[in-house]
Design an enzyme around this catalytic site. Structure first.
Site, PDB file in Angstrom:
ATOM      1  N   HIS A 125      10.589 -12.665  10.995  1.00 58.29           N
ATOM      2  CA  HIS A 125      11.742 -12.578  11.887  1.00 58.29           C
ATOM      3  C   HIS A 125      12.987 -12.686  11.009  1.00 58.29           C
ATOM      4  CE1 HIS A 125       8.673 -14.309  14.734  1.00 58.29           C
ATOM      5  NE2 HIS A 125       9.102 -13.260  15.396  1.00 58.29           N
ATOM      6  N   ASP A 162      13.509 -16.166  10.092  1.00 58.77           N
ATOM      7  CA  ASP A 162      12.572 -16.745   9.120  1.00 58.77           C
ATOM      8  C   ASP A 162      13.184 -16.598   7.731  1.00 58.77           C
ATOM      9  OD1 ASP A 162      10.403 -17.411  10.861  1.00 58.77           O
ATOM     10  OD2 ASP A 162       9.773 -15.317  10.897  1.00 58.77           O
TER      11      ASP A 162
HETATM   12  C1  XUL Z   1       4.911 -12.925  21.051  1.00 53.92           C
HETATM   13  C2  XUL Z   1       4.519 -12.345  19.812  1.00 53.92           C
HETATM   14  C3  XUL Z   1       5.469 -12.530  18.700  1.00 53.92           C
HETATM   15  C4  XUL Z   1       5.769 -11.288  17.995  1.00 53.92           C
HETATM   16  C5  XUL Z   1       6.689 -11.436  16.825  1.00 53.92           C
HETATM   17  O1  XUL Z   1       3.910 -13.022  21.957  1.00 53.92           O
HETATM   18  O2  XUL Z   1       3.442 -11.819  19.674  1.00 53.92           O
HETATM   19  O3  XUL Z   1       4.895 -13.383  17.785  1.00 53.92           O
HETATM   20  O4  XUL Z   1       4.578 -10.795  17.515  1.00 53.92           O
HETATM   21  O5  XUL Z   1       7.942 -11.749  17.201  1.00 53.92           O
END
Ligand code: XUL
Ligand code: MN
Length: 344
Positions: free
Chosen positions: A49, A52
């Site tokens: 992200h 992150d």
């Molecule tokens: C939410 C999910 C997140 C995304 C990344 O359910 O799967 O972890 O994969 O933001």
């Protein structure tokens, strides 16, 4: 054992075990220490992200973002790791309380696009052209809260703005039918790819399929993958597992539905996914009840299980399958698959 697949996970998959009903149960592990574990666990790719990489993304200047992203990238380089993608974490900001791209508040919609552009800048500095959009709060708790028709126009407009912002960018939509919202606007890969085709550059918009998300939509994850693969649009996966229709569990791959896991691996094998060089992401979480010393096992076990299933797919007797299909003897085929999985 096959080792031609490339594996990835995100730092959030090493978690403290907090849930909506209770606090963390394991000490948090600093980012640098998390990154040190990747290679020894057999992982090469890091899913990220924006926050992150850089905490408090919204509050930083462009120069600060660039400096901090470059510093993070050099840690990855030192560890021999590859950033797979960057995803704007729009759902954790107070600004995105009622959605981001589809918020009723114009200022929030503008913020969501600006924040996503920041994530693109970070991705560029990190050396990846992939931006994942999990459209977490793009939906409603009650239907009357938003104009759904308008929401789809907002989504297309937002994606277009991001595609225009960076001509090399590729956007990967990760569909999920619910949680946190009651009903999400982009619940399945069919919706995601239909949206992709309405954007200004459909060839730069693809999909990521998460096992649990497909199961929460009542769909078969391997068929969801096949749908995307047939269109050349499966650009990443989040393998995990789910025990029925409840909260998004992110269980160890294959732990609840071994047969379903086998079929997900099978469809990836049939399509030659490994040869594309794209990553097999594992969006798995340690159980809350797990002690800290075993809190990375879910990652290793998921990867090992995947590789065992690759062998199972490759060693399935094809002549048996062909005979059963030719004779329309699906009971025999079913038993052959089950026996093969059980090793009898
Ligand atoms: C939410 C999910 C997140 C995304 C990344 O359910 O799967 O972890 O994969 O933001
Ligand atoms: Mn996911």
């Amino acid at each position: 054992m096959s080792n031609d697949y490339r594996f990835s996970f995100g730092p959030w998959n090493i978690s403290e075990g907090a849930d909506p009903f209770g606090p963390p149960v394991r000490p948090s592990i600093p980012m640098a220490a998390k990154l040190k574990r990747y290679q020894e666990l057999g992982f090469e790719g890091v899913q990220l992200h924006d926050d992150d990489v850089i905490p408090d993304v919204d509050d930083k200047s462009a120069a600060e973002l660039d400096k901090e992203a470059a510093a993070y990238k050099s840690i990855l380089d030192d560890e021999g790791l590859v950033p797979e993608f960057v995803a704007p974490r729009l759902w954790e900001s107070k600004k995105g309380i009622d959605g981001a791209f589809t918020s009723n508040d114009e200022n929030c919609r503008r913020w969501a696009i600006d924040r996503s552009k920041r994530a693109i800048d970070i991705a560029n500095t990190m050396g990846t052209k992939l931006l994942v959009l999990w459209l977490a709060r793009e939906g409603t708790y009650i239907r009357e809260a938003k104009d759904a028709l308008q929401a789809h126009r907002y989504l297309i407009d937002a994606i277009n703005q991001l595609l225009e912002y960076d001509k090399d960018l590729e956007i990967i939509i990760e569909p999920k039918p619910n949680e946190p919202v009651d009903h999400a606007y982009i619940p399945t890969i069919g919706h995601a790819l239909a949206l992709a085709h309405q954007t200004c550059d459909p060839k730069r918009v693809g999909g990521l399929i998460e096992t649990a998300h497909a199961q929460l939509a009542g769909l078969d994850p391997s068929d969801e993958m096949a749908f995307a693969l047939a269109a050349g649009k499966l650009w990443s996966v989040h393998l995990n597992d789910q025990n029925g229709l409840k909260f998004d569990q992110d269980k160890t791959f294959g732990s609840a539905n071994l047969r379903s896991a086998y079929n997900q691996v099978r469809v990836l094998e049939l399509s030659g996914y490994a040869q594309t060089g794209r990553f097999v992401g594992l969006d798995v979480k340690a159980m809350r009840t797990q002690k800290p010393e075993q809190a990375l096992k879910h990652l290793v076990n998921s990867k090992e299980l995947f590789l065992h299933l690759v062998e199972k797919v490759r060693s399935f007797p094809h002549e048996v399958q062909e005979q059963c299909v030719a004779n329309r003897d699906y009971e025999a085929l079913e038993l052959a698959v089950l026996n093969h999985l059980m090793g009898v």
